[in-house]
Scaffold this motif. Sequence first.
Motif, mmCIF file in Angstrom:
data_model
loop_
_atom_site.group_PDB
_atom_site.id
_atom_site.type_symbol
_atom_site.label_atom_id
_atom_site.label_comp_id
_atom_site.label_asym_id
_atom_site.label_seq_id
_atom_site.Cartn_x
_atom_site.Cartn_y
_atom_site.Cartn_z
ATOM 1 N N LYS A 31 57.896 64.206 22.402
ATOM 2 C CA LYS A 31 57.148 63.135 21.753
ATOM 3 C C LYS A 31 56.439 63.690 20.526
ATOM 4 O O LYS A 31 56.066 64.858 20.486
ATOM 5 C CB LYS A 31 56.108 62.543 22.725
ATOM 6 N N THR A 32 56.276 62.838 19.537
ATOM 7 C CA THR A 32 55.531 63.280 18.371
ATOM 8 C C THR A 32 54.046 63.357 18.711
ATOM 9 O O THR A 32 53.557 62.683 19.636
ATOM 10 C CB THR A 32 55.718 62.324 17.183
ATOM 11 N N LEU A 33 53.334 64.169 17.965
ATOM 12 C CA LEU A 33 51.889 64.259 18.153
ATOM 13 C C LEU A 33 51.245 62.909 17.888
ATOM 14 O O LEU A 33 50.241 62.555 18.520
ATOM 15 C CB LEU A 33 51.308 65.327 17.218
ATOM 16 N N ALA A 34 51.826 62.131 16.973
ATOM 17 C CA ALA A 34 51.304 60.793 16.684
ATOM 18 C C ALA A 34 51.370 59.908 17.921
ATOM 19 O O ALA A 34 50.436 59.147 18.212
ATOM 20 C CB ALA A 34 52.087 60.164 15.534
ATOM 21 N N ALA A 35 52.472 60.001 18.670
ATOM 22 C CA ALA A 35 52.615 59.196 19.882
ATOM 23 C C ALA A 35 51.593 59.613 20.936
ATOM 24 O O ALA A 35 51.003 58.769 21.616
ATOM 25 C CB ALA A 35 54.026 59.331 20.435
ATOM 26 N N LEU A 36 51.374 60.924 21.058
ATOM 27 C CA LEU A 36 50.392 61.414 22.024
ATOM 28 C C LEU A 36 48.980 60.988 21.646
ATOM 29 O O LEU A 36 48.178 60.627 22.515
ATOM 30 C CB LEU A 36 50.474 62.937 22.125
ATOM 31 N N LEU A 37 48.688 60.999 20.355
ATOM 32 C CA LEU A 37 47.361 60.579 19.898
ATOM 33 C C LEU A 37 47.145 59.089 20.139
ATOM 34 O O LEU A 37 46.039 58.658 20.477
ATOM 35 C CB LEU A 37 47.193 60.898 18.413
ATOM 36 N N SER A 38 48.200 58.308 19.977
ATOM 37 C CA SER A 38 48.072 56.859 20.139
ATOM 38 C C SER A 38 47.861 56.455 21.594
ATOM 39 O O SER A 38 47.406 55.338 21.872
ATOM 40 C CB SER A 38 49.317 56.160 19.588
ATOM 41 N N GLN A 39 48.192 57.333 22.521
ATOM 42 C CA GLN A 39 48.047 57.026 23.940
ATOM 43 C C GLN A 39 46.621 57.222 24.438
ATOM 44 O O GLN A 39 46.287 56.787 25.538
ATOM 45 C CB GLN A 39 49.002 57.908 24.766
ATOM 46 N N ARG A 40 45.791 57.847 23.645
ATOM 47 C CA ARG A 40 44.418 58.105 24.087
ATOM 48 C C ARG A 40 43.561 56.853 23.976
ATOM 49 O O ARG A 40 43.716 56.056 23.046
ATOM 50 C CB ARG A 40 43.778 59.211 23.240
ATOM 51 N N GLU A 41 42.646 56.708 24.908
ATOM 52 C CA GLU A 41 41.693 55.606 24.847
ATOM 53 C C GLU A 41 40.443 56.003 24.082
ATOM 54 O O GLU A 41 39.801 55.167 23.445
ATOM 55 C CB GLU A 41 41.318 55.164 26.268
ATOM 56 N N THR A 42 40.091 57.295 24.141
ATOM 57 C CA THR A 42 38.942 57.825 23.404
ATOM 58 C C THR A 42 39.334 59.151 22.767
ATOM 59 O O THR A 42 40.229 59.846 23.268
ATOM 60 C CB THR A 42 37.732 58.035 24.336
ATOM 61 N N PRO A 43 38.667 59.542 21.676
ATOM 62 C CA PRO A 43 39.027 60.788 20.991
ATOM 63 C C PRO A 43 38.868 62.047 21.841
ATOM 64 O O PRO A 43 39.550 63.038 21.588
ATOM 65 C CB PRO A 43 38.064 60.813 19.795
ATOM 66 N N ASP A 44 37.973 62.014 22.836
ATOM 67 C CA ASP A 44 37.767 63.220 23.637
ATOM 68 C C ASP A 44 38.770 63.346 24.780
ATOM 69 O O ASP A 44 38.820 64.373 25.455
ATOM 70 C CB ASP A 44 36.343 63.254 24.199
ATOM 71 N N GLU A 179 42.036 63.891 12.956
ATOM 72 C CA GLU A 179 42.514 62.817 13.820
ATOM 73 C C GLU A 179 42.411 63.198 15.297
ATOM 74 O O GLU A 179 42.126 62.355 16.149
ATOM 75 C CB GLU A 179 43.954 62.452 13.476
ATOM 76 N N ILE A 180 42.624 64.483 15.610
ATOM 77 C CA ILE A 180 42.468 64.933 16.986
ATOM 78 C C ILE A 180 41.018 64.791 17.443
ATOM 79 O O ILE A 180 40.737 64.380 18.567
ATOM 80 C CB ILE A 180 42.933 66.399 17.134
ATOM 81 N N LEU A 181 40.080 65.096 16.545
ATOM 82 C CA LEU A 181 38.662 65.088 16.906
ATOM 83 C C LEU A 181 38.038 63.704 16.860
ATOM 84 O O LEU A 181 37.130 63.404 17.642
ATOM 85 C CB LEU A 181 37.883 66.022 15.967
ATOM 86 N N THR A 182 38.509 62.850 15.940
ATOM 87 C CA THR A 182 37.846 61.548 15.746
ATOM 88 C C THR A 182 38.713 60.357 16.114
ATOM 89 O O THR A 182 38.210 59.239 16.218
ATOM 90 C CB THR A 182 37.397 61.385 14.286
ATOM 91 N N SER A 214 31.087 62.958 16.028
ATOM 92 C CA SER A 214 32.003 63.208 17.147
ATOM 93 C C SER A 214 31.361 64.182 18.134
ATOM 94 O O SER A 214 30.396 64.880 17.813
ATOM 95 C CB SER A 214 33.326 63.782 16.632
ATOM 96 N N ASP A 215 31.925 64.218 19.328
ATOM 97 C CA ASP A 215 31.425 65.123 20.367
ATOM 98 C C ASP A 215 32.165 66.457 20.357
ATOM 99 O O ASP A 215 32.040 67.236 21.313
ATOM 100 C CB ASP A 215 31.574 64.462 21.741
#
Length: 295
Positions: A31-44, A179-182, A214-215
């Motif tokens: 999976k692309t990193l973009a797809a993994l990022l889009s699956q998150r509900e919160t940045p943390d 994008e990973i952090l926020t 951000s946390d």
Amino acid sequence: QLQHPGIAPVYELGPFGDQRPFFTMKLVKGKTLAALLSQRETPDQDQAKLLGSFEQVCPTMAYAHSRNVVHRDLKPANIMVGAFGEVQVMDWGLAKVLQAGGIADETKAVAKPKDMSVIETIRSGGSNTFNDAPAVGSQTRAGSVMGTPAYMPPEQAMGETDTLDERADVFGLGAILCEILTGSPPYVADDGHQVLRMAIQGNLADCKERLSHSDAHPELIELANHCLAVDATKRPKDAGVIAARVTEHLESVAKQLKQAELRRKLTYVVAASLLLLVTGLGTGGVWLQAKETEA
């Protein structure tokens, strides 16, 4: 030809029958990193895992920079994460081979008259407009401006392709880290044209505010801000510097967690020992009392 474990596709040239060349492309699954990022509900959420993937991207880009190659379109959609955590940097279609080494180009960039800007294109038939671009400008654009506006440094957004060096990729790495952090790339707006305008102006006010609130660990926030410096000369010189800082940070965090675990275990052992001691003393006291009563 780039042959690094984290770089894909890898092209291999060899003889075939009538001696005409052929190309084989490495098949990358995941999976692309973009797809993994889009699956998150919160940045943390899954941040540690995503930072592990980001850590693998950095030495890959450091290798490319050591070969005088810049990617110029770094973004989560161009990073593939395999089923077992392996990471590949994809889509080198906009890559540029630096003639004299990226940092050496700085002299030409400074000496060039400020009122002149040489624009290079990769298409002879013109370029697409940004009117139909998505809200975050996440699609690669070809023509005078090459790259993806949401992750693009100001010098690239202005079309100054002749002065780009490794620090354009450093900005891209900072954008991915942001994008990973926020949860969002540096530039976010209602349409692609507005995103491009923000990139040209280096308008990172919203980005810096999101990072500050951000946390995430302060060291990671500082690294992201360093990579996203509007002035290219104030960014880390290449991806090797970022790779070293990210690895150092993750090793420090791992060491702290290990020390915390050791302290927790030591506390448990001490507490258990005290409990046994108190229990022993209590039992001994009861036994002595019984003996005295019997006497």
